[in-house]
Design a protein around this motif. Sequence first.
Motif, PDB file in Angstrom:
ATOM      1  N   ASP A 140     -36.423 -71.305   5.674  1.00 35.86           N
ATOM      2  CA  ASP A 140     -37.009 -71.665   4.383  1.00 35.86           C
ATOM      3  C   ASP A 140     -38.477 -71.267   4.265  1.00 35.86           C
ATOM      4  OD1 ASP A 140     -34.642 -72.813   3.284  1.00 35.86           O
ATOM      5  OD2 ASP A 140     -34.923 -74.485   4.671  1.00 35.86           O
ATOM      6  N   LEU A 141     -39.220 -71.298   5.355  1.00 32.93           N
ATOM      7  CA  LEU A 141     -40.613 -70.859   5.325  1.00 32.93           C
ATOM      8  C   LEU A 141     -40.683 -69.353   5.059  1.00 32.93           C
ATOM      9  CD1 LEU A 141     -43.622 -71.405   5.628  1.00 32.93           C
ATOM     10  CD2 LEU A 141     -43.352 -71.163   8.107  1.00 32.93           C
ATOM     11  N   ALA A 142     -39.791 -68.592   5.676  1.00 34.34           N
ATOM     12  CA  ALA A 142     -39.756 -67.145   5.430  1.00 34.34           C
ATOM     13  C   ALA A 142     -39.395 -66.851   3.972  1.00 34.34           C
ATOM     14  CB  ALA A 142     -38.765 -66.470   6.376  1.00 34.34           C
ATOM     15  N   TYR A 143     -38.460 -67.604   3.409  1.00 33.09           N
ATOM     16  CA  TYR A 143     -38.122 -67.427   1.991  1.00 33.09           C
ATOM     17  C   TYR A 143     -39.320 -67.763   1.107  1.00 33.09           C
ATOM     18  CZ  TYR A 143     -33.154 -66.471   2.515  1.00 33.09           C
ATOM     19  OH  TYR A 143     -31.959 -65.884   2.809  1.00 33.09           O
ATOM     20  N   LEU A 144     -40.025 -68.818   1.439  1.00 32.69           N
ATOM     21  CA  LEU A 144     -41.218 -69.182   0.673  1.00 32.69           C
ATOM     22  C   LEU A 144     -42.216 -68.020   0.664  1.00 32.69           C
ATOM     23  CD1 LEU A 144     -43.192 -71.108  -0.784  1.00 32.69           C
ATOM     24  CD2 LEU A 144     -43.781 -72.035   1.470  1.00 32.69           C
ATOM     25  N   MET A 145     -42.469 -67.435   1.824  1.00 28.29           N
ATOM     26  CA  MET A 145     -43.402 -66.313   1.902  1.00 28.29           C
ATOM     27  C   MET A 145     -42.868 -65.090   1.159  1.00 28.29           C
ATOM     28  SD  MET A 145     -46.042 -67.335   3.404  1.00 28.29           S
ATOM     29  CE  MET A 145     -45.916 -69.065   3.072  1.00 28.29           C
ATOM     30  N   ALA A 146     -41.554 -64.890   1.165  1.00 31.03           N
ATOM     31  CA  ALA A 146     -40.962 -63.748   0.462  1.00 31.03           C
ATOM     32  C   ALA A 146     -41.096 -63.885  -1.053  1.00 31.03           C
ATOM     33  CB  ALA A 146     -39.492 -63.602   0.853  1.00 31.03           C
ATOM     34  N   TRP A 147     -41.097 -65.115  -1.548  1.00 24.76           N
ATOM     35  CA  TRP A 147     -41.234 -65.319  -2.993  1.00 24.76           C
ATOM     36  C   TRP A 147     -42.645 -65.031  -3.490  1.00 24.76           C
ATOM     37  CZ3 TRP A 147     -37.429 -65.250  -6.152  1.00 24.76           C
ATOM     38  CH2 TRP A 147     -36.184 -65.768  -5.802  1.00 24.76           C
ATOM     39  N   LEU A 148     -43.644 -65.211  -2.664  1.00 24.89           N
ATOM     40  CA  LEU A 148     -45.032 -65.113  -3.127  1.00 24.89           C
ATOM     41  C   LEU A 148     -45.406 -63.756  -3.733  1.00 24.89           C
ATOM     42  CD1 LEU A 148     -46.855 -67.312  -0.475  1.00 24.89           C
ATOM     43  CD2 LEU A 148     -46.005 -67.931  -2.755  1.00 24.89           C
ATOM     44  N   PRO A 149     -44.997 -62.610  -3.165  1.00 21.44           N
ATOM     45  CA  PRO A 149     -45.330 -61.343  -3.834  1.00 21.44           C
ATOM     46  C   PRO A 149     -44.734 -61.240  -5.243  1.00 21.44           C
ATOM     47  CG  PRO A 149     -44.611 -60.933  -1.589  1.00 21.44           C
ATOM     48  CD  PRO A 149     -44.373 -62.383  -1.860  1.00 21.44           C
ATOM     49  N   LEU A 150     -43.552 -61.814  -5.450  1.00 24.36           N
ATOM     50  CA  LEU A 150     -42.941 -61.780  -6.780  1.00 24.36           C
ATOM     51  C   LEU A 150     -43.624 -62.756  -7.731  1.00 24.36           C
ATOM     52  CD1 LEU A 150     -39.170 -61.415  -5.846  1.00 24.36           C
ATOM     53  CD2 LEU A 150     -40.728 -59.665  -6.713  1.00 24.36           C
ATOM     54  N   VAL A 151     -44.151 -63.855  -7.198  1.00 27.42           N
ATOM     55  CA  VAL A 151     -44.940 -64.763  -8.036  1.00 27.42           C
ATOM     56  C   VAL A 151     -46.187 -64.026  -8.527  1.00 27.42           C
ATOM     57  CG1 VAL A 151     -46.357 -66.870  -8.034  1.00 27.42           C
ATOM     58  CG2 VAL A 151     -44.117 -66.889  -6.935  1.00 27.42           C
ATOM     59  N   LEU A 152     -46.810 -63.267  -7.651  1.00 30.78           N
ATOM     60  CA  LEU A 152     -48.036 -62.545  -8.003  1.00 30.78           C
ATOM     61  C   LEU A 152     -47.773 -61.329  -8.893  1.00 30.78           C
ATOM     62  CD1 LEU A 152     -49.773 -62.665  -4.516  1.00 30.78           C
ATOM     63  CD2 LEU A 152     -50.344 -64.027  -6.538  1.00 30.78           C
ATOM     64  N   ALA A 153     -46.737 -60.554  -8.588  1.00 31.11           N
ATOM     65  CA  ALA A 153     -46.507 -59.291  -9.291  1.00 31.11           C
ATOM     66  C   ALA A 153     -45.540 -59.403 -10.459  1.00 31.11           C
ATOM     67  CB  ALA A 153     -45.991 -58.247  -8.297  1.00 31.11           C
ATOM     68  N   GLY A 154     -44.671 -60.395 -10.436  1.00 30.14           N
ATOM     69  CA  GLY A 154     -43.663 -60.490 -11.477  1.00 30.14           C
ATOM     70  C   GLY A 154     -42.561 -59.472 -11.261  1.00 30.14           C
ATOM     71  N   THR A 155     -41.899 -59.096 -12.353  1.00 27.80           N
ATOM     72  CA  THR A 155     -40.796 -58.139 -12.291  1.00 27.80           C
ATOM     73  C   THR A 155     -41.081 -56.995 -13.274  1.00 27.80           C
ATOM     74  OG1 THR A 155     -39.607 -59.511 -13.890  1.00 27.80           O
ATOM     75  CG2 THR A 155     -39.079 -59.849 -11.577  1.00 27.80           C
ATOM     76  N   PRO A 156     -42.014 -56.101 -12.908  1.00 29.10           N
ATOM     77  CA  PRO A 156     -42.468 -55.091 -13.867  1.00 29.10           C
ATOM     78  C   PRO A 156     -41.523 -53.914 -14.089  1.00 29.10           C
ATOM     79  CG  PRO A 156     -43.621 -54.819 -11.794  1.00 29.10           C
ATOM     80  CD  PRO A 156     -42.772 -56.054 -11.660  1.00 29.10           C
ATOM     81  N   LEU A 157     -40.553 -53.698 -13.230  1.00 30.85           N
ATOM     82  CA  LEU A 157     -39.646 -52.551 -13.361  1.00 30.85           C
ATOM     83  C   LEU A 157     -38.200 -53.001 -13.504  1.00 30.85           C
ATOM     84  CD1 LEU A 157     -41.074 -50.223 -10.584  1.00 30.85           C
ATOM     85  CD2 LEU A 157     -41.272 -49.903 -13.036  1.00 30.85           C
ATOM     86  N   PHE A 158     -37.430 -52.236 -14.280  1.00 35.20           N
ATOM     87  CA  PHE A 158     -36.005 -52.510 -14.448  1.00 35.20           C
ATOM     88  C   PHE A 158     -35.753 -53.981 -14.764  1.00 35.20           C
ATOM     89  CE2 PHE A 158     -36.133 -49.013 -11.224  1.00 35.20           C
ATOM     90  CZ  PHE A 158     -35.790 -47.998 -12.100  1.00 35.20           C
ATOM     91  N   SER A 159     -36.429 -54.483 -15.761  1.00 36.71           N
ATOM     92  CA  SER A 159     -36.331 -55.907 -16.058  1.00 36.71           C
ATOM     93  C   SER A 159     -36.342 -56.162 -17.553  1.00 36.71           C
ATOM     94  CB  SER A 159     -37.491 -56.647 -15.399  1.00 36.71           C
ATOM     95  OG  SER A 159     -38.724 -56.266 -15.996  1.00 36.71           O
ATOM     96  N   VAL A 160     -35.833 -57.315 -17.909  1.00 32.08           N
ATOM     97  CA  VAL A 160     -35.901 -57.753 -19.301  1.00 32.08           C
ATOM     98  C   VAL A 160     -37.363 -57.906 -19.705  1.00 32.08           C
ATOM     99  CG1 VAL A 160     -35.296 -59.615 -20.902  1.00 32.08           C
ATOM    100  CG2 VAL A 160     -33.640 -58.862 -19.177  1.00 32.08           C
TER     101      VAL A 160
END
Length: 176
Positions: A140-160
Amino acid sequence: MTHGVRMDTHTSYGDRRGDWRDTAARYALLPLRVFLGVTFIYAGLDKLTDGAFLKASGAGSIGDTMRAVRDSSAVPALVDLSLKAPVGFGAAMALGELAVGIGVLIGLLGRLAALGGALISLSLWLTVSWSSTPYYYGNDLAYLMAWLPLVLAGTPLFSVDAALRARRRQSPRTYH
C-alpha cells in the motif's frame, strides 16, 4: 584521445514537437496510469463480486479483516470507524476503487481520481499493511507513492480531460 557521447545531436523520427526524449517524457506516465487504473478497477470488482468480502463477519469478510488489523494499525480509530458499519465501509471502499480506476484509466477528472487513489492507498497503509515488516513488504505504501505523480501531473494525454480542454480551446468565446 577522449571518448564520449555527443550531446549536440538528437535523433528525430518525424515528430515536429521534439526529439524522442521529449516524446518519451510526454508518454512517461501512461504505463503507470494504465496499471493503476486497471488494478483499481479489478480490486473494486473483486470486492463487489466476492461473496465473503461484503459481510460483517466470517472468513474473508471485511469485518474480520478490520478486526484482525485493529491492534496493529497506525490509526486504530480509523479501523474502529470502519467497524461501526463494516459492510457499508467495504462497499464504499469497493465503489471508491472502481471510481478511481475508471477515472484514471479514461482520464476523467484525472487529478481528483489520482488523489482518491492516493487517499485509499494511504488509509490502507495506515491500517491494513502498517505492521508489515520490513515496511516495503506492504504494497500500500508503494501504491501511495505511485499515485503521487498522477496527482501532480493529471491525465494530459489520451483522456477525457484532454479532449474537454481541446474542445474549450476550439469553441468561440462569447462575453456578456
